[in-house]
Motif scaffolding. Structure first.
Motif, PDB file in Angstrom:
ATOM      1  N   GLN A 344       7.424   6.445  58.795  1.00  0.00           N
ATOM      2  CA  GLN A 344       8.548   5.879  58.035  1.00  0.00           C
ATOM      3  C   GLN A 344       9.910   6.430  58.447  1.00  0.00           C
ATOM      4  OE1 GLN A 344       8.014   4.748  53.909  1.00  0.00           O
ATOM      5  NE2 GLN A 344      10.133   5.214  53.420  1.00  0.00           N
ATOM      6  N   ILE A 345      10.086   7.749  58.396  1.00  0.00           N
ATOM      7  CA  ILE A 345      11.373   8.329  58.800  1.00  0.00           C
ATOM      8  C   ILE A 345      11.090   9.430  59.831  1.00  0.00           C
ATOM      9  CG2 ILE A 345      13.481   9.489  58.045  1.00  0.00           C
ATOM     10  CD1 ILE A 345      13.068   8.363  55.271  1.00  0.00           C
ATOM     11  N   TRP A 346      11.434   9.151  61.059  1.00  0.00           N
ATOM     12  CA  TRP A 346      11.187  10.113  62.147  1.00  0.00           C
ATOM     13  C   TRP A 346      11.896  11.442  61.840  1.00  0.00           C
ATOM     14  CZ3 TRP A 346      14.019  12.998  65.552  1.00  0.00           C
ATOM     15  CH2 TRP A 346      13.353  13.469  66.692  1.00  0.00           C
ATOM     16  N   PRO A 347      11.254  12.585  62.117  1.00  0.00           N
ATOM     17  CA  PRO A 347       9.970  12.799  62.792  1.00  0.00           C
ATOM     18  C   PRO A 347       8.827  13.115  61.826  1.00  0.00           C
ATOM     19  CG  PRO A 347      11.238  14.826  62.824  1.00  0.00           C
ATOM     20  CD  PRO A 347      12.059  13.836  62.031  1.00  0.00           C
ATOM     21  N   PHE A 348       8.814  12.480  60.665  1.00  0.00           N
ATOM     22  CA  PHE A 348       7.767  12.759  59.675  1.00  0.00           C
ATOM     23  C   PHE A 348       6.375  12.409  60.204  1.00  0.00           C
ATOM     24  CE2 PHE A 348       5.429  12.207  55.669  1.00  0.00           C
ATOM     25  CZ  PHE A 348       5.810  13.364  55.014  1.00  0.00           C
ATOM     26  N   HIS A 349       6.320  11.584  61.259  1.00  0.00           N
ATOM     27  CA  HIS A 349       5.016  11.180  61.791  1.00  0.00           C
ATOM     28  C   HIS A 349       4.193  12.376  62.262  1.00  0.00           C
ATOM     29  CE1 HIS A 349       7.508  11.498  65.380  1.00  0.00           C
ATOM     30  NE2 HIS A 349       6.411  11.579  66.098  1.00  0.00           N
ATOM     31  N   HIS A 350       4.855  13.474  62.633  1.00  0.00           N
ATOM     32  CA  HIS A 350       4.103  14.665  63.053  1.00  0.00           C
ATOM     33  C   HIS A 350       3.286  15.225  61.887  1.00  0.00           C
ATOM     34  CE1 HIS A 350       5.773  14.850  67.046  1.00  0.00           C
ATOM     35  NE2 HIS A 350       7.013  14.871  66.582  1.00  0.00           N
ATOM     36  N   LEU A 351       3.826  15.149  60.675  1.00  0.00           N
ATOM     37  CA  LEU A 351       3.086  15.611  59.499  1.00  0.00           C
ATOM     38  C   LEU A 351       1.970  14.638  59.141  1.00  0.00           C
ATOM     39  CD1 LEU A 351       6.053  16.905  57.277  1.00  0.00           C
ATOM     40  CD2 LEU A 351       4.545  18.204  58.794  1.00  0.00           C
ATOM     41  N   VAL A 352       2.228  13.334  59.312  1.00  0.00           N
ATOM     42  CA  VAL A 352       1.193  12.332  59.024  1.00  0.00           C
ATOM     43  C   VAL A 352      -0.018  12.561  59.919  1.00  0.00           C
ATOM     44  CG1 VAL A 352       0.646   9.875  59.041  1.00  0.00           C
ATOM     45  CG2 VAL A 352       2.882  10.639  58.225  1.00  0.00           C
ATOM     46  N   ARG A 353       0.224  12.914  61.161  1.00  0.00           N
ATOM     47  CA  ARG A 353      -0.886  13.098  62.107  1.00  0.00           C
ATOM     48  C   ARG A 353      -1.752  14.303  61.783  1.00  0.00           C
ATOM     49  NH1 ARG A 353       1.924  11.509  67.917  1.00  0.00           N
ATOM     50  NH2 ARG A 353       1.679   9.258  67.688  1.00  0.00           N
ATOM     51  N   LEU A 354      -1.260  15.201  60.956  1.00  0.00           N
ATOM     52  CA  LEU A 354      -2.107  16.311  60.508  1.00  0.00           C
ATOM     53  C   LEU A 354      -3.194  15.832  59.553  1.00  0.00           C
ATOM     54  CD1 LEU A 354       0.620  19.039  59.801  1.00  0.00           C
ATOM     55  CD2 LEU A 354      -0.859  18.835  61.823  1.00  0.00           C
TER      56      LEU A 354
END
Length: 406
Positions: A344-354
């Motif tokens: 949704q809001i970069w770079p939050f995708h790194h946390l989603v991938r955890l």
């Protein structure tokens, strides 16, 4: 031979302090995170060599302090027991703004200064102020663009998906996926109607909604959800619950979707036949359903497939991508999911991938199973999408046995 039994307790004892420290950190994260989101930009923009006049520094510090105090208060009143939509809107905007400001304060403010130091260029007051204005400029542009991205009707993403077990009679089956509409404090009834018009223009055989319809109860968000009743499909309209339904009286959403003509696939399946071939379309409750306390709600794949011919191809709806481990073990052909929002809001995708095995797009799992993860049709909370565009997905299923054109 070494006796490992005597060493294991010592290893466990050695790991225990590390685990307890991590648990303490996670427990305090809701208190630490808001402070960091506002304190880091305040320090970078006001106190790292800019030498602003005292009124500027005082006013800026007061503004950051106000954001730090207001954000958790508004979030609690908006998303807590009171469910005050105006407070939720304020809290969500502050959360999104602080996240973008924090991110670019670190990237431009901190790393920019490190680059200057490494290059030996040093840093003057003018350079420090340029960094400040650069951070503020980038943040303003990304928030304006991200808000427009979040509020627009999603673009259609089309892809062909080859399923080795799909019969020739089902070749070209058009499956449209919408998910994570998240109707909420911002009234998006008109947006909802336009999304449904876009879906109808795709002339789908099957339309799927893989959960997280809204934030709030069905009674409260009914007006925004009603346009879903206008969605057309030649074969089926099917729906499964997401985790947010279980924050908002999930059974009410199941009943409303049934009322609007959608078929809730609560650990069950339907058979779709065309040209002498059959596809099993199955669905499971969200993985959080079992802890919701609602009778009969849980993710139960065996129940969803009960009575289905194991030789038939299976299309499975499951809200969270991480359900794919169970799907792959069961030999599912294609799982459709949402939940991640693409970060949704970069770079939050790194946390989603955890937490999830896939962020967006098509991925392979096990010897046979494909997973398609949508970035979502709407947005949750902060009304921004930065480098994570929303989507309506058209998947055209392809059979290896389809006749070739002359």
């Amino acid at each position: 031979m070494t006796d490992t039994s005597s060493t294991r307790p010592a290893e466990g004892d050695a790991r225990a302090p590390r685990r307890s420290r991590m648990h303490r950190l996670l427990r305090h994260l809701p208190l630490i995170a808001p402070f960091l989101l506002w304190a880091v930009p305040c320090w970078v923009l006001l106190y790292t060599g800019q030498d602003w006049p005292l009124p500027v520094t005082s006013a800026g510090t007061a503004l950051f302090a106000l954001g730090l105090l207001c954000m958790p208060f508004a979030m609690a009143r908006g998303h807590g027991r009171r469910q005050q939509d105006r407070a939720a809107i304020i809290g969500d905007i502050l959360l999104g703004t602080s996240w973008v400001l924090f991110t670019w304060s670190v990237l431009v403010g901190v790393l920019g200064r490190v680059a200057l130091a490494v290059s030996g260029a040093g840093e003057s007051q003018d350079q420090a102020r340029i960094v400040t204005w650069a951070v503020l400029g980038v943040t303003a542009v990304l928030l304006a663009w991200g808000h427009a991205e979040a509020r627009r009707v999603p673009r259609v993403r089309r892809l062909d998906v080859r399923l080795p077990r799909l019969g020739a009679g089902l070749d070209g089956l058009r499956v449209v996926l919408i998910t994570d509409t998240h109707y909420g404090p911002l009234d998006r009834a008109r947006w909802s109607a336009r999304v449904c018009e876009t879906v109808n223009a795709l002339e789908a055989d099957v339309v799927c909604h893989t959960g997280d319809i809204a934030d709030g109860t069905a009674g409260r968000r009914r007006a925004q959800a009603v346009p879903l009743g206008t969605v057309r499909a030649t074969r089926a309209r099917v729906y499964v619950t997401g985790n947010h339904e279980y924050y908002s009286e999930a059974q009410g959403w199941v009943d409303l979707m049934d009322e609007l003509g959608w078929e809730p696939l609560r650990n069950r399946h339907v058979l779709l036949e065309r040209g002498g071939d059959t596809l099993v379309v199955a669905g499971v409750d969200d993985v959080t359903a079992g802890s919701s306390g609602l009778p009969g709600h849980r993710a139960h794949l065996a129940g969803a497939l009960d009575g289905a011919d194991p030789d038939l191809p299976v299309l499975l709806l499951a809200h969270q991508p991480k359900f794919v481990d169970r799907a792959a073990a069961a030999g599912i052909d294609l799982q459709l999911s949402g939940h991640t929002h693409g970060g949704q809001i970069w770079p939050f995708h790194h946390l989603v991938r955890l937490d999830q095995p896939a962020l967006a797009g098509l991925s392979h799992h096990g010897p046979r199973t494909l997973l398609y993860t949508s970035r979502g049709t709407g947005f949750w909370g902060p009304p921004f999408r930065v480098f994570a565009p929303s989507e309506i997905t058209l998947l055209v299923l392809r059979s290896p046995h389809r006749p070739t054109s002359p």
